[in-house]
Structure formats: C-alpha cells, structure tokens
Design a protein around this motif. Structure first.
Motif: not given
Ligand code: PLP
Length: 395
Positions: A156-164, A175-195
């Motif tokens: 579980y990751l966040e594109t841009i973290s709060n507040p740092m 890529a590492a997650a895919r190789e290891l056979g695990i899913l990756s979930v990304v919170d993209n709230t701070f960036a939005t799809a535009l960034l």
C-alpha cells in the motif's frame, strides 16, 4: 413525450405513479442527478440477471446509479483503469479495497508515512482481524523484497505523502510487487490523475478521496477505487455491494461538477504552491520547506520523473518550534485553520497539535514532522494575497 397512465386510474394511484417524460430528440448537457434508490424492469429475466453483475443494467442504488456511474467512468478513464467503484468517502474506498482483498492471516506491506485515517485503519486490521503489517520506506524496492512473505497479499503506497510530501517510487515499488506476485494499491489523492497515473507505473488499484482535489469545492465527502484489471474490479465489486460504503447520487453529482474544472484548478494550486514554497525557503523564520518542486526536497528528482507538476500541498518548519507554529496559526487572516485539502480555499494546519497530536515527540520525529511544522493546503486565490498573509503571520 410522456409515459402516461390510463385515465381510469383513481387519484390515489395517479399521484403515486407520476408520469416520467421520455427524452427523445434532445438530451441534457450536464449529467442529471438520478435521485432514485432503485430501477424497474420490463423483463423479469433481465432483472434476475442484473442482480449479480457489475456490468449489468442499473438495479439498486447500493450497487451504482447513472450519476454515480458517470463519476466512476470519468475517473476510471482519467486513471487509465478498466472500472471504478465510487464510495461515500475516501476511507470507504480504502476499506472496500483492503477488506475486500485481505483475510485473517494475511500480511500487508505499507509505506511508513501514511494518511492518518489509513494508518488507524491498518492498526485496526492488525489488532482485530489477525492481519500483520510491515512498514517500509516509500522509495525502497529492496526493503519491499526483504519484507515479503508467503502470506503477503499487497503493498500500500501513496503517490505524495502528508504532510512531508514524500513521493513514492511507483515504478520501482510496483514492479517489485508484480515480480513478487503481490498487488499494489496506490492512494493518488494528493496528485490526482492530472499529475500522475499510477496504473501506468504498474499499480493494480488506485484509491482516491474525491473529497479533495477531484471535487475541489469543500462541499462533498466521497471516495473512489479504480482497477487496472476486470478480474480485480469484479472481485472487489462483489464485496463492495455487501459492505455498502456506496456513493450517494447527489454527492457524485457534486464531484462530477467539480471534476470539470480539475485541470484549471490543479494548475493554479501548483503554481501558487511554487510561489509560497520558493519565498518561504528564503525567509529567516523558516528552517526547511517540504515541497517536491524544490531542489532541496529528498523526492525532487523522482518527482520530476513521475509528476507533471508538484502538487498543492507544502509544509515548512519554523525556527521557533511549537510556540512559533501555534503563533503562526493564530496570526493568519485569509488562510483558514482547517484539516483537509484540495478545495479552492487555502487551509493551514499545525500537525503536531492537530492531525498528528496522538504521536509523542519521538514518533513525530520519525515521521519527519517537527513541533514547528506547518502544513499549507494551497488554494486557488491570487498568489500575492496568499503570500501577504503568510508574510504578516511570520512577522
Ligand atoms: C482525506 C484523505 C483520505 C480519506 O478520505 P475521506 O474522504 O476523508 O474519507 C485518504 N487518503 C488521503 C491521502 C486523504 O487526503
């Protein structure tokens, strides 16, 4: 034009079964609010089929609704996903995904700096559901590889973290997650799809608090999960309709309305943040500024590759510590003292006494948040009015 009823019906019946105009020859320009909790069918076989399918006809408000579907398709399209599930809040989306994918005994890996609500939610999963967690830095695929176990399900990751405003190494970690056979979930709230579009960097699921930039006007709470594959989408969709963290059509409509100006707003959020970050960096009362657009920021190089701009949230450390932080908060005139972010108004927050008050001095230090750290969620006002307020509050 009107789907009318036979005139022999009595008034008591006619008031219940009101005519619905059939729209022909023209259509609404904006997406209407479908304020209905359910849908009626002409064919019982179609109705039976609709109950169990994510891609079937509209059937019931908890599943989805045309207004909600419009938001789901809009954001899914922006993120490059195959489908999305809109929810009643960002936490609703995060819970839908985590509870929909994890079971007791599973292990998850999360980045160290997490949004407060997500951190609390993961602690709860660990305490009450027999799930284990390992925290790794957001930019360390080797640490991810070292943390993985046979029972690890996802990272579980966040594109841009709060507040740092740390930027996650999405290509490396996904890529590492895919190789290891695990899913990756990304919170993209701070960036939005535009960034940034995490799916293009290998993410399987993107989650959003649409409360923030996507809606953008501080008038609605909402969330959304976008899926990179149909299989994952359908799996989580079946759980989502059981969980019931569904989006309301009016909330979805407000988010759609906000979304139409997202590009214009993001441009201004980012350029305003640049001006404030640059000026704060040379102010004598400030010891450090955390905004990935600055060359001094630890994520600057990565941010330059991953983000099309550096976002509207920044934080800075005051030389005077906690006292100076509190003084700053009571001195601002234009900027509003409030949690949250992503709206048109600029909001300020002193993490040590508010969003991160449950952390002791040592825990605070580990997150990089100082006693004198102030976060600004920069709005779209005129930048010189914002700077004038910051300057007078520092003086
Ligand atoms: C606000 C926020 C959330 C939670 O969203 P809500 O809409 O408040 O439930 C999750 N992640 C991030 C990064 C946020 O900023």
């Amino acid at each position: 034009m009107t789907d009318s009823h036979p005139s022999e019906l009595r008034p008591e019946t006619r008031t219940v079964h009101v005519p619905q105009p059939v729209i022909e020859g023209s259509r609404p320009i904006t997406m209407p609010i479908y304020q209905t909790s359910g849908f009626t069918f002409d064919d019982p076989a179609v109705m039976a089929d609709a109950m169990g399918r994510a891609d079937g006809p509209f059937v019931y408000g908890r599943y989805t609704n045309p207004t909600v579907r419009s938001l789901e398709e809009a954001v899914s399209g922006l993120e490059g996903g195959v489908g999305a599930i809109a929810t009643g809040s960002g936490m609703g989306a995060i819970n839908t995904v985590l509870l929909g994918l994890l079971k007791p005994g599973d292990h998850l890996i999360a980045q160290k700096s997490l949004y407060g609500g997500t951190a609390a939610m993961i602690n709860d999963l660990v305490g009450r559901f027999g799930i284990t967690v390992t925290y790794v830095p957001e930019n360390d695929p080797a640490a991810l590889r070292a943390a993985v176990r046979p029972e690890t399900r996802l990272v579980y990751l966040e594109t841009i973290s709060n507040p740092m405003t740390l930027v996650a190494d999405l290509p490396g970690m996904c890529a590492a997650a895919r190789e290891l056979g695990i899913l990756s979930v990304v919170d993209n709230t701070f960036a939005t799809a535009l960034l940034c579009r995490p799916i293009e960097h290998g993410a399987d699921i993107v989650v959003h608090s649409t409360t923030k930039y996507l809606s953008g006007h501080t008038d609605v709470v909402g969330g959304l999960a976008v899926f990179a594959s149909t299989e994952l989408y359908e799996k989580v969709w079946h759980f989502a309709i059981e969980l019931g963290a569904s989006a309301d059509p009016f909330a979805a409509w407000l988010s759609l309305r906000g979304l139409q100006t997202l590009a214009l707003r993001m441009e201004r959020h980012c350029s305003n943040a640049r001006l404030l970050a640059t000026r704060l960096a040379s102010h004598p009362a400030v010891t450090a500024v955390h905004w990935p657009g600055l060359a001094t920021h630890p994520s600057h190089e990565l941010a330059g590759k991953l983000l099309s701009d550096f976002g509207g949230v920044l934080s800075f450390d005051l030389a005077g510590g906690r006292e100076a932080g509190e003084k700053f908060m009571s001195s601002v005139r234009l900027m509003l003292l409030a949690p949250s972010l992503g709206g048109v108004e600029t909001l300020v927050l002193h993490p040590a006494t508010t969003s991160h008050r449950s952390l002791n001095a040592e825990e605070l230090a580990r997150t990089g948040i100082g006693e004198g750290t102030v976060r600004i969620a920069v709005g779209i006002e005129h930048p010189e009015d914002l700077w004038a307020d910051v300057a007078q509050a520092l003086a």
